[in-house]
Design a protein around this motif. Structure first.
Motif, PDB file in Angstrom:
ATOM      1  N   VAL A 106       0.844  -1.197   0.000  1.00  0.00           N
ATOM      2  CA  VAL A 106       0.000   0.000   0.000  1.00  0.00           C
ATOM      3  C   VAL A 106       0.877   1.244   0.000  1.00  0.00           C
ATOM      4  N   SER A 107       0.537   2.212  -0.823  1.00  0.00           N
ATOM      5  CA  SER A 107       1.251   3.493  -0.828  1.00  0.00           C
ATOM      6  C   SER A 107       0.631   4.414   0.217  1.00  0.00           C
ATOM      7  N   LEU A 108       1.421   4.797   1.216  1.00  0.00           N
ATOM      8  CA  LEU A 108       0.922   5.643   2.293  1.00  0.00           C
ATOM      9  C   LEU A 108       1.000   7.126   1.953  1.00  0.00           C
ATOM     10  N   THR A 109       1.795   7.496   0.956  1.00  0.00           N
ATOM     11  CA  THR A 109       1.937   8.891   0.561  1.00  0.00           C
ATOM     12  C   THR A 109       1.725   8.996  -0.946  1.00  0.00           C
ATOM     13  N   ASP A 110       1.795  10.212  -1.447  1.00  0.00           N
ATOM     14  CA  ASP A 110       1.561  10.427  -2.874  1.00  0.00           C
ATOM     15  C   ASP A 110       2.843  10.460  -3.683  1.00  0.00           C
ATOM     16  N   GLY A 111       3.901   9.869  -3.157  1.00  0.00           N
ATOM     17  CA  GLY A 111       5.150   9.800  -3.902  1.00  0.00           C
ATOM     18  C   GLY A 111       6.337   9.840  -2.974  1.00  0.00           C
ATOM     19  N   ALA A 112       7.471   9.372  -3.463  1.00  0.00           N
ATOM     20  CA  ALA A 112       8.708   9.393  -2.682  1.00  0.00           C
ATOM     21  C   ALA A 112       9.461  10.668  -3.025  1.00  0.00           C
ATOM     22  N   GLY A 113       9.547  11.588  -2.087  1.00  0.00           N
ATOM     23  CA  GLY A 113      10.172  12.862  -2.364  1.00  0.00           C
ATOM     24  C   GLY A 113      11.676  12.879  -2.174  1.00  0.00           C
ATOM     25  N   SER A 114      12.239  11.907  -1.468  1.00  0.00           N
ATOM     26  CA  SER A 114      13.675  11.899  -1.209  1.00  0.00           C
ATOM     27  C   SER A 114      14.163  10.466  -1.094  1.00  0.00           C
ATOM     28  N   PRO A 115      15.497  10.254  -1.212  1.00  0.00           N
ATOM     29  CA  PRO A 115      16.029   8.901  -1.161  1.00  0.00           C
ATOM     30  C   PRO A 115      15.798   8.179   0.162  1.00  0.00           C
ATOM     31  N   ILE A 116      15.567   8.921   1.233  1.00  0.00           N
ATOM     32  CA  ILE A 116      15.416   8.256   2.536  1.00  0.00           C
ATOM     33  C   ILE A 116      13.995   7.766   2.781  1.00  0.00           C
ATOM     34  N   GLU A 117      13.031   8.212   1.979  1.00  0.00           N
ATOM     35  CA  GLU A 117      11.642   7.889   2.268  1.00  0.00           C
ATOM     36  C   GLU A 117      11.301   6.443   1.894  1.00  0.00           C
ATOM     37  N   LYS A 118      10.472   5.834   2.744  1.00  0.00           N
ATOM     38  CA  LYS A 118       9.934   4.501   2.484  1.00  0.00           C
ATOM     39  C   LYS A 118       8.411   4.604   2.578  1.00  0.00           C
ATOM     40  N   PRO A 119       7.754   4.982   1.473  1.00  0.00           N
ATOM     41  CA  PRO A 119       6.324   5.283   1.536  1.00  0.00           C
ATOM     42  C   PRO A 119       5.405   4.080   1.329  1.00  0.00           C
ATOM     43  N   LEU A 120       5.980   2.912   1.053  1.00  0.00           N
ATOM     44  CA  LEU A 120       5.158   1.732   0.811  1.00  0.00           C
ATOM     45  C   LEU A 120       5.060   0.877   2.068  1.00  0.00           C
ATOM     46  N   LEU A 121       3.846   0.454   2.403  1.00  0.00           N
ATOM     47  CA  LEU A 121       3.607  -0.439   3.528  1.00  0.00           C
ATOM     48  C   LEU A 121       3.312  -1.829   2.990  1.00  0.00           C
ATOM     49  N   SER A 122       4.130  -2.793   3.384  1.00  0.00           N
ATOM     50  CA  SER A 122       3.893  -4.197   3.045  1.00  0.00           C
ATOM     51  C   SER A 122       3.230  -4.887   4.229  1.00  0.00           C
ATOM     52  N   LEU A 123       2.108  -5.562   3.971  1.00  0.00           N
ATOM     53  CA  LEU A 123       1.415  -6.341   5.000  1.00  0.00           C
ATOM     54  C   LEU A 123       1.227  -7.764   4.486  1.00  0.00           C
ATOM     55  N   THR A 124       1.659  -8.754   5.256  1.00  0.00           N
ATOM     56  CA  THR A 124       1.437 -10.142   4.885  1.00  0.00           C
ATOM     57  C   THR A 124       0.939 -10.916   6.099  1.00  0.00           C
ATOM     58  N   ILE A 125       0.116 -11.919   5.824  1.00  0.00           N
ATOM     59  CA  ILE A 125      -0.387 -12.799   6.878  1.00  0.00           C
ATOM     60  C   ILE A 125      -0.023 -14.232   6.536  1.00  0.00           C
ATOM     61  N   THR A 126       0.451 -14.965   7.537  1.00  0.00           N
ATOM     62  CA  THR A 126       0.700 -16.390   7.395  1.00  0.00           C
ATOM     63  C   THR A 126      -0.047 -17.121   8.498  1.00  0.00           C
ATOM     64  N   SER A 127      -0.548 -18.303   8.167  1.00  0.00           N
ATOM     65  CA  SER A 127      -1.305 -19.081   9.145  1.00  0.00           C
ATOM     66  C   SER A 127      -1.391 -20.527   8.699  1.00  0.00           C
ATOM     67  N   SER A 128      -1.213 -21.444   9.653  1.00  0.00           N
ATOM     68  CA  SER A 128      -1.420 -22.867   9.382  1.00  0.00           C
ATOM     69  C   SER A 128      -2.822 -23.298   9.803  1.00  0.00           C
ATOM     70  N   ARG A 129      -3.585 -22.366  10.365  1.00  0.00           N
ATOM     71  CA  ARG A 129      -4.920 -22.699  10.884  1.00  0.00           C
ATOM     72  C   ARG A 129      -6.047 -22.063  10.089  1.00  0.00           C
ATOM     73  N   LEU A 130      -5.697 -21.160   9.175  1.00  0.00           N
ATOM     74  CA  LEU A 130      -6.707 -20.499   8.359  1.00  0.00           C
ATOM     75  C   LEU A 130      -6.477 -20.836   6.895  1.00  0.00           C
ATOM     76  N   ASP A 131      -7.568 -21.080   6.166  1.00  0.00           N
ATOM     77  CA  ASP A 131      -7.420 -21.327   4.731  1.00  0.00           C
ATOM     78  C   ASP A 131      -7.156 -20.003   4.026  1.00  0.00           C
ATOM     79  N   PRO A 132      -6.750 -20.032   2.755  1.00  0.00           N
ATOM     80  CA  PRO A 132      -6.395 -18.787   2.056  1.00  0.00           C
ATOM     81  C   PRO A 132      -7.495 -17.739   2.060  1.00  0.00           C
ATOM     82  N   THR A 133      -8.750 -18.170   1.935  1.00  0.00           N
ATOM     83  CA  THR A 133      -9.850 -17.206   1.938  1.00  0.00           C
ATOM     84  C   THR A 133      -9.964 -16.506   3.284  1.00  0.00           C
TER      85      THR A 133
END
Length: 279
Positions: A106-133
């Motif tokens: 997910v993009s949290l801002t409207d662009g990367a204005g400088s080399p130090i910025e990290k505007p993307l949020l990565s979210l992942t879920i893993t589970s052995s007890r839940l099906d993919p849905t």
């Protein structure tokens, strides 16, 4: 008989942190970002979202929130050239991570204005007890909750000039170790301000500049705040009562609860002038 405690549902290394979002969040140090991600909602809300008691575990570059049913991993990433939104999540442009993973970027801002910025949020879920849905449904609920808060603009960040450098504006120092959690350009502005206003040191009267990587430069001296993985056991010196390493680069650990240092290239007296007001 005592029921054994699940180590994955216990908090580890959680510390008080200054919360922020938007461009400011994209510009903080990685350890600060991991703390903010882990604490974006209260622990009891995490338990509702992940359907069980949770443990929050920030590291130097990511946050993991685990329950008995699933583990959520979040991290900030630079924009790069690969981001191409195909959907929206929490009102922000996003794309789904390809199978077999269950995730969003997910993009949290409207662009990367400088080399130090990290505007993307990565979210992942893993589970052995839940099906993919079920995993996808859980992740969608989590993202809808946290993304609007993380995307909301927080502390102002200095503007950049035509060369990409941050514009220097005199900025008072934040006491009590608060500087570690501020956006990196704000940290650099505070360090430059302190050096300019400290009499009797070699930088007095020199021109201050903030680089595009948020380092304060005054003459030949440089100062910045940085994340360090070294234990304070390897800091044999002391400056203003704080663990320090001295040499061509001087590092001073500013707080006991965060692996974050004041880093200086210059004479020791610069560190001796800077550290006390920051504690």
């Amino acid at each position: 008989m005592t029921t054994p405690t699940n180590p994955f549902t216990q908090d580890k290394a959680i510390r008080p942190v200054r919360m922020t979002g938007g461009v400011a969040l994209s510009s903080v140090l990685s350890e600060t970002a991991s703390q903010i991600l882990c604490q974006v909602v209260p622990s009891d809300r995490w338990a509702q979202l992940l359907e069980g008691g949770v443990g929050r575990q920030p590291s130097l570059d990511q946050c993991s929130v685990s329950s008995d049913r699933a583990m959520l991993t979040m991290r900030l990433m630079p924009m790069g050239s690969a981001f191409s939104a195909t959907t929206t999540v929490g009102g922000r442009p996003a794309f789904s991570v390809p199978a077999p993973a269950t995730g969003f970027v997910v993009s949290l801002t409207d662009g990367a204005g400088s080399p130090i910025e990290k505007p993307l949020l990565s979210l992942t879920i893993t589970s052995s007890r839940l099906d993919p849905t079920a995993q996808r449904e859980m992740l969608t609920r989590v993202a809808a909750e946290v993304v609007p808060t993380l995307a909301k603009e927080g502390d102002p960040v200095p503007e950049r000039d035509g060369t990409g450098r941050f514009r220097f504006v005199r900025t008072p120092a934040a006491p009590g170790g608060q500087i570690v959690d501020l956006p990196r350009p704000v940290q650099a502005a505070q360090l430059c301000t302190m050096l300019l206003e400290t009499p009797g040191i070699p930088t007095t009267g020199a021109e201050a500049a903030l680089t595009n990587t948020a380092t304060c430069q005054i003459g030949v001296a440089e100062a910045k705040i940085s994340v360090q993985s070294d234990s304070v056991r390897f800091y044999p010196d002391r400056i203003a009562g704080r663990p320090a390493k001295t040499g061509s680069t001087i590092r001073v650990r500013l707080r006991d609860d965060a692996p974050i240092d004041l880093e200086i290239r210059g004479p020791r007296q610069l560190a001796e002038a800077l550290v006390p007001p920051l504690l």
